[in-house]
Design an enzyme around this catalytic site. Sequence first.
Site, PDB file in Angstrom:
ATOM      1  N   ARG A   1      -7.602  -0.768   1.773  1.00  0.00           N
ATOM      2  CA  ARG A   1      -8.087  -2.080   1.320  1.00  0.00           C
ATOM      3  C   ARG A   1      -8.583  -2.019  -0.113  1.00  0.00           C
ATOM      4  NH1 ARG A   1     -12.180  -2.283   6.265  1.00  0.00           N
ATOM      5  NH2 ARG A   1     -10.459  -1.037   7.087  1.00  0.00           N
TER       6      ARG A   1
ATOM      7  N   LYS B   1       0.847  -1.203   0.000  1.00  0.00           N
ATOM      8  CA  LYS B   1       0.000   0.000   0.000  1.00  0.00           C
ATOM      9  C   LYS B   1       0.880   1.250   0.000  1.00  0.00           C
ATOM     10  CE  LYS B   1      -3.054   2.654   3.147  1.00  0.00           C
ATOM     11  NZ  LYS B   1      -3.863   2.656   4.382  1.00  0.00           N
TER      12      LYS B   1
ATOM     13  N   ASP C   1       1.770   6.691   5.283  1.00  0.00           N
ATOM     14  CA  ASP C   1       0.796   5.703   4.800  1.00  0.00           C
ATOM     15  C   ASP C   1       1.254   5.049   3.489  1.00  0.00           C
ATOM     16  OD1 ASP C   1      -1.504   4.388   5.556  1.00  0.00           O
ATOM     17  OD2 ASP C   1      -2.848   5.721   4.448  1.00  0.00           O
TER      18      ASP C   1
ATOM     19  N   GLU D   1      -9.451   3.397   2.854  1.00  0.00           N
ATOM     20  CA  GLU D   1      -9.070   3.432   1.438  1.00  0.00           C
ATOM     21  C   GLU D   1      -8.025   2.389   1.068  1.00  0.00           C
ATOM     22  OE1 GLU D   1      -7.639   5.167   3.721  1.00  0.00           O
ATOM     23  OE2 GLU D   1      -5.527   4.900   3.237  1.00  0.00           O
TER      24      GLU D   1
ATOM     25  N   LYS E   1     -10.053  12.841   8.452  1.00  0.00           N
ATOM     26  CA  LYS E   1      -9.469  12.515   9.749  1.00  0.00           C
ATOM     27  C   LYS E   1      -9.418  13.763  10.629  1.00  0.00           C
ATOM     28  CE  LYS E   1      -6.233   8.874   8.291  1.00  0.00           C
ATOM     29  NZ  LYS E   1      -6.760   7.790   9.131  1.00  0.00           N
TER      30      LYS E   1
ATOM     31  N   ASP F   1     -12.111   6.798   4.548  1.00  0.00           N
ATOM     32  CA  ASP F   1     -10.829   6.636   5.233  1.00  0.00           C
ATOM     33  C   ASP F   1     -10.385   5.164   5.257  1.00  0.00           C
ATOM     34  OD1 ASP F   1      -8.565   7.430   6.550  1.00  0.00           O
ATOM     35  OD2 ASP F   1      -9.535   7.695   8.511  1.00  0.00           O
TER      36      ASP F   1
ATOM     37  N   ASP G   1      -2.735  10.335   3.515  1.00  0.00           N
ATOM     38  CA  ASP G   1      -4.091   9.879   3.810  1.00  0.00           C
ATOM     39  C   ASP G   1      -4.787  10.887   4.714  1.00  0.00           C
ATOM     40  OD1 ASP G   1      -6.415   8.526   4.275  1.00  0.00           O
ATOM     41  OD2 ASP G   1      -5.524   6.934   5.509  1.00  0.00           O
TER      42      ASP G   1
HETATM   43  N1  BES Z   1      -3.811   4.617   7.117  1.00  0.00           N
HETATM   44  C1  BES Z   1      -4.889   4.406   8.007  1.00  0.00           C
HETATM   45  C2  BES Z   1      -4.526   3.483   9.163  1.00  0.00           C
HETATM   46  C3  BES Z   1      -3.617   4.050  10.210  1.00  0.00           C
HETATM   47  C4  BES Z   1      -4.076   4.985  11.120  1.00  0.00           C
HETATM   48  C5  BES Z   1      -2.323   3.618  10.294  1.00  0.00           C
HETATM   49  C6  BES Z   1      -3.216   5.484  12.095  1.00  0.00           C
HETATM   50  C7  BES Z   1      -1.470   4.100  11.274  1.00  0.00           C
HETATM   51  C8  BES Z   1      -1.918   5.040  12.166  1.00  0.00           C
HETATM   52  C9  BES Z   1      -6.057   3.770   7.272  1.00  0.00           C
HETATM   53  O1  BES Z   1      -6.228   4.169   5.961  1.00  0.00           O
HETATM   54  C10 BES Z   1      -7.279   4.171   8.015  1.00  0.00           C
HETATM   55  O2  BES Z   1      -7.576   5.323   8.046  1.00  0.00           O
HETATM   56  N2  BES Z   1      -7.964   3.204   8.599  1.00  0.00           N
HETATM   57  C11 BES Z   1      -9.134   3.461   9.345  1.00  0.00           C
HETATM   58  C12 BES Z   1     -10.128   2.396   8.996  1.00  0.00           C
HETATM   59  C13 BES Z   1     -11.500   2.647   9.538  1.00  0.00           C
HETATM   60  C14 BES Z   1     -12.128   3.834   8.857  1.00  0.00           C
HETATM   61  C15 BES Z   1     -12.321   1.404   9.313  1.00  0.00           C
HETATM   62  C16 BES Z   1      -8.776   3.424  10.822  1.00  0.00           C
HETATM   63  O3  BES Z   1      -7.927   2.604  11.213  1.00  0.00           O
HETATM   64  O4  BES Z   1      -9.305   4.231  11.569  1.00  0.00           O
HETATM   65 ZN    ZN Z   2      -4.575   4.802   4.967  1.00  0.00          ZN
HETATM   66 MN    MN Z   3      -7.392   5.937   5.786  1.00  0.00          MN
END
Ligand code: BES
Ligand code: ZN
Ligand code: MN
Length: 493
Positions: free
Chosen positions: A343, A257, A280, A341, A269, A339, A262
Amino acid sequence: MRVRAETGLSIKKKTSILCAFSIEDTNVAIGLGKFNKKIDQTISQSLQEIKGKKGKIAIIHSHKEISSERILIAGLGKKNKLTSDVIRDVTGNITKKIHELGIKEFTIITPEKISIKNDQVVSAIVEGANLSLYDFDLYKKEKSNKKEPDLTLLTSDKNAQKIIKNSITISDAVKFTRDVANLPPNECPPAKLGEIAKQIANQNKMKCTVFSKNEIKSKRLGGVTAVGQGSKNEPRFIILEYRNGKKEQKPILLVGKAVTFDTGGISLKPGEKMDEMKFDKCGGCTVLGVMKAISELKLPINVIAIVPSVENMPSGDAFRPGDIVKLFNGKTAEILNTDAEGRLILADGLAYGIKHFQPSSVMDFATLTGACIVALGTNVAGIVSNNAKLASKVKSSSAKTSEEVWELPINDDYMDMVKSKVADIRNLGMGRAAGTITAAAFLANAVGNVPWVHFDIAGTAWIQPSTKSKSYNSHGATGFGVRLVVDYLMNQK
Ligand code: BES
Ligand code: ZN
Ligand code: MN
């Protein structure tokens, strides 16, 4: 860093500083041997002072009594806690100390006949030394002193020179991964990652293909298209092909990825720590680092890397919650949170790679879920797999490299949690329940029966406040996964 192996006695070694390790409460500096009465007494006093405790270092000036100008003794800590990572960490501390003192050349007596295999000891020393002086200062006028000291390893191991060479290649690839991952998002849009991939391909005779925004769309990479459409920085879909195995041998597929930033998109966020979302792209950077390493090591295998890269931005063109997008595998995905994204782009990367390259196995790397940090913290990556044999090989490489992983389960009940009422699947699980696993379950839809291990490196890809401090890591990206995966690939034929 320049490192070479030498056989011969430490007593005769002409060097600025001769370094040896000591295990707690043994009062022995491993392999140091005897000099003359005066020096031996001083050594013995220093040994008693530091007691071999981990983190303690003693330096003795020899006043021309012996060939070496100084002797350094470093504690390794308790015998029952001794691992190759302790040696990696302590060597990093030794190297930092020597760099601080402005010493230009040092010698380490390789501890032999201890509980750890020789090749792992040599690798750990080289990696610890080479990684410990890493500092990302590209954007600073005042650079840290980049002059690295030369290292000589005293060892009786006939294979040492070869192991040293490989370990330098691997740890240089870790530094490369950190360098790319640390780039700020304004300087590293998806197009830049495409250029970087082309560079390493040209240097190491790999084939590199980079799809533009239009090509991504016309190839029906619907997940990449949807996530990428909100940003002026257009998406890229990067394919690297390394073929050095038998023609008929199916390749191993690596997918990473690479969200260059992000924001969360329309599901924006919160502001706090949003800057960290420049990291990211770390999964993609790990995959690029692995490709650089294995092509320089000339491993006799076939490996394909796919790095889908986008910037996830809110704008009038951005995808929205409620959208239904068609992924490369033909499945429709209901977007419930923009968010989630990662996957979407990974599912496209996995399905495209499996369809076009028919791999024997697949691994993917992603800073995928905050939930992974909640579950495992910042020192252990989550893995999810559909194949126990492959997962167990990954765990053994993890144990050897001390890049820690912990396997989380997956089954049909988790698969049910990403089913949608209006599309085939949804990009969100059920509330906060098992967030790391439901993200993996989404990916599993794109993988099918191919042996697969998913790495969630959200906690381990960069240094966070709760990260355990290691001498060979510095602020910013860690390059997590490169050493583990290269170790795994070195054991494939
Ligand atoms: N890149 C983030 C995951 C992340 C967050 C990695 C903080 C490291 C630190 C990912 O794209 C994301 O935002 N995931 C969300 C998923 C949720 C919306 C189901 C998350 O983890 O909050
Ligand atoms: Zn992300
Ligand atoms: Mn995200």
